[in-house]
Enzyme design. Sequence first.
Site, PDB file in Angstrom:
ATOM      1  N   ASP A   8       0.806  -1.215   0.000  1.00  0.00           N
ATOM      2  CA  ASP A   8       0.000   0.000   0.000  1.00  0.00           C
ATOM      3  C   ASP A   8       0.849   1.280   0.000  1.00  0.00           C
ATOM      4  O   ASP A   8       1.592   1.542   0.950  1.00  0.00           O
ATOM      5  CB  ASP A   8      -0.910   0.050   1.239  1.00  0.00           C
ATOM      6  CG  ASP A   8      -1.759  -1.201   1.426  1.00  0.00           C
ATOM      7  OD1 ASP A   8      -1.297  -2.303   1.052  1.00  0.00           O
ATOM      8  OD2 ASP A   8      -2.869  -1.077   1.962  1.00  0.00           O
ATOM      9  N   GLU A  39      -4.263   1.804  -2.753  1.00  0.00           N
ATOM     10  CA  GLU A  39      -5.534   2.181  -2.106  1.00  0.00           C
ATOM     11  C   GLU A  39      -5.423   3.375  -1.159  1.00  0.00           C
ATOM     12  O   GLU A  39      -6.432   3.978  -0.825  1.00  0.00           O
ATOM     13  CB  GLU A  39      -6.142   0.987  -1.360  1.00  0.00           C
ATOM     14  CG  GLU A  39      -5.389   0.623  -0.094  1.00  0.00           C
ATOM     15  CD  GLU A  39      -6.285   0.120   1.022  1.00  0.00           C
ATOM     16  OE1 GLU A  39      -7.486  -0.047   0.804  1.00  0.00           O
ATOM     17  OE2 GLU A  39      -5.762  -0.092   2.132  1.00  0.00           O
ATOM     18  N   HIS A  68     -10.347   0.835   0.700  1.00  0.00           N
ATOM     19  CA  HIS A  68     -10.402   2.281   0.435  1.00  0.00           C
ATOM     20  C   HIS A  68     -10.608   2.621  -1.049  1.00  0.00           C
ATOM     21  O   HIS A  68     -10.420   3.775  -1.457  1.00  0.00           O
ATOM     22  CB  HIS A  68      -9.120   2.961   0.928  1.00  0.00           C
ATOM     23  CG  HIS A  68      -9.008   2.997   2.419  1.00  0.00           C
ATOM     24  ND1 HIS A  68      -9.781   3.822   3.196  1.00  0.00           N
ATOM     25  CD2 HIS A  68      -8.236   2.283   3.287  1.00  0.00           C
ATOM     26  CE1 HIS A  68      -9.478   3.632   4.481  1.00  0.00           C
ATOM     27  NE2 HIS A  68      -8.549   2.701   4.566  1.00  0.00           N
ATOM     28  N   HIS A 153      -6.305  -8.595   0.048  1.00  0.00           N
ATOM     29  CA  HIS A 153      -6.312  -7.412   0.903  1.00  0.00           C
ATOM     30  C   HIS A 153      -7.143  -7.687   2.153  1.00  0.00           C
ATOM     31  O   HIS A 153      -8.377  -7.677   2.102  1.00  0.00           O
ATOM     32  CB  HIS A 153      -6.897  -6.252   0.089  1.00  0.00           C
ATOM     33  CG  HIS A 153      -6.692  -4.918   0.716  1.00  0.00           C
ATOM     34  ND1 HIS A 153      -5.529  -4.203   0.560  1.00  0.00           N
ATOM     35  CD2 HIS A 153      -7.477  -4.175   1.524  1.00  0.00           C
ATOM     36  CE1 HIS A 153      -5.622  -3.068   1.232  1.00  0.00           C
ATOM     37  NE2 HIS A 153      -6.799  -3.037   1.826  1.00  0.00           N
ATOM     38  N   HIS A 178      -2.907  -4.424   3.198  1.00  0.00           N
ATOM     39  CA  HIS A 178      -3.885  -3.788   4.095  1.00  0.00           C
ATOM     40  C   HIS A 178      -3.346  -3.464   5.484  1.00  0.00           C
ATOM     41  O   HIS A 178      -3.655  -2.418   6.010  1.00  0.00           O
ATOM     42  CB  HIS A 178      -5.179  -4.607   4.233  1.00  0.00           C
ATOM     43  CG  HIS A 178      -6.165  -4.023   5.212  1.00  0.00           C
ATOM     44  ND1 HIS A 178      -6.874  -2.866   4.942  1.00  0.00           N
ATOM     45  CD2 HIS A 178      -6.545  -4.416   6.453  1.00  0.00           C
ATOM     46  CE1 HIS A 178      -7.670  -2.604   5.988  1.00  0.00           C
ATOM     47  NE2 HIS A 178      -7.481  -3.511   6.909  1.00  0.00           N
ATOM     48  N   HIS A 180      -0.309  -2.805   6.342  1.00  0.00           N
ATOM     49  CA  HIS A 180       0.788  -1.854   6.161  1.00  0.00           C
ATOM     50  C   HIS A 180       2.071  -2.287   6.872  1.00  0.00           C
ATOM     51  O   HIS A 180       3.063  -1.550   6.864  1.00  0.00           O
ATOM     52  CB  HIS A 180       0.411  -0.432   6.616  1.00  0.00           C
ATOM     53  CG  HIS A 180      -0.671   0.183   5.792  1.00  0.00           C
ATOM     54  ND1 HIS A 180      -1.031   1.512   5.888  1.00  0.00           N
ATOM     55  CD2 HIS A 180      -1.492  -0.344   4.847  1.00  0.00           C
ATOM     56  CE1 HIS A 180      -2.021   1.772   5.042  1.00  0.00           C
ATOM     57  NE2 HIS A 180      -2.319   0.647   4.407  1.00  0.00           N
TER      58      HIS A 180
HETATM   59 FE   LIG Z   1      -3.969   0.221   3.065  1.00  0.00          FE
HETATM   60 FE   LIG Z   2      -6.964  -1.519   3.295  1.00  0.00          FE
END
Ligand SMILES: [Fe+2]
Ligand SMILES: [Fe+2]
Length: 271
Positions: A8, A39, A68, A153, A178, A180
């Site tokens: 991400d 995202e 997102h 994700h 997702h 991170h």
């Molecule tokens: Fe994210």
């Molecule tokens: Fe996410």
Amino acid sequence: MRLLFLGDVVGRAGRDAVSERLPGLIADHKFDFVVVNGENASHGRGLTEGHYKDLRAAGADVITLGDHAWDQRDALTFIEREPNLLRPINFAPGNPGRGANLIEGRNGHRVLVVNAQGRVFMNPVDDPFRAVEGAIAACPLGEQADAVIVDFHTEATSEIQAMGFFLDGRASLVVGTHTHIPTSDHRILKGGTALMSDAGMCGDFDSVIGVDVEEPLNRFLTGIAGGRFVPAEGEATLCGVAIETDPKTGLTTAVSPVRIGGTLPQALPQF
Ligand SMILES: [Fe+2]
Ligand SMILES: [Fe+2]
């Protein structure tokens, strides 16, 4: 084939790191194909068309999304004209865009990329396992597809690992996005599928998952929302995973974590 996946991208720090470092990475390591999760690229929330084009110009062949996906409302329309932009395949029927596509890379390889969203600690979506299986069945690895990359994700590492074993031998790479936070469990399963529970983010790690510390910390301390989440703007670490595949089967023969720049311990492709 040599493929790179980046986690991400968060805000300006993440976008700048991709723009500055990705072209050199592609040249130095001879990557044939690059997938980037975008995202959170626009102010930490969603992806504008301009930022989509910036990531593509830096060398990303495909941009994937997640929960997102629609935070920037124009994504609902521009995704319809961008075959290289994917949102989770198991969003409810009627969502715009697509969740899988076969894309030709810079060296003529055909790569099936699938984006799916999990169901553990996430907003409700349709069954990701059957949705991904359907996309791969329509475009099998080693036949129509020279490589298959699945961006799964979701929050729970258990769900991503289950997806990896579900697709072992049918995908080149199953990688989580997702959270991170990059995990250190990159490996090749018995059937030849590379699995990593989370690629991590391309963002400033002097933060709470890419967000300036003050607001999320205060929310944890008080339970009160005191303001907006603001993306942290220090130097980003570029996080992801690189694989090399067998040209005949599309299965993976080498896997390496990628962490470049910023504050995390560095890791570069070792193949
Ligand atoms: Fe994210
Ligand atoms: Fe996410």
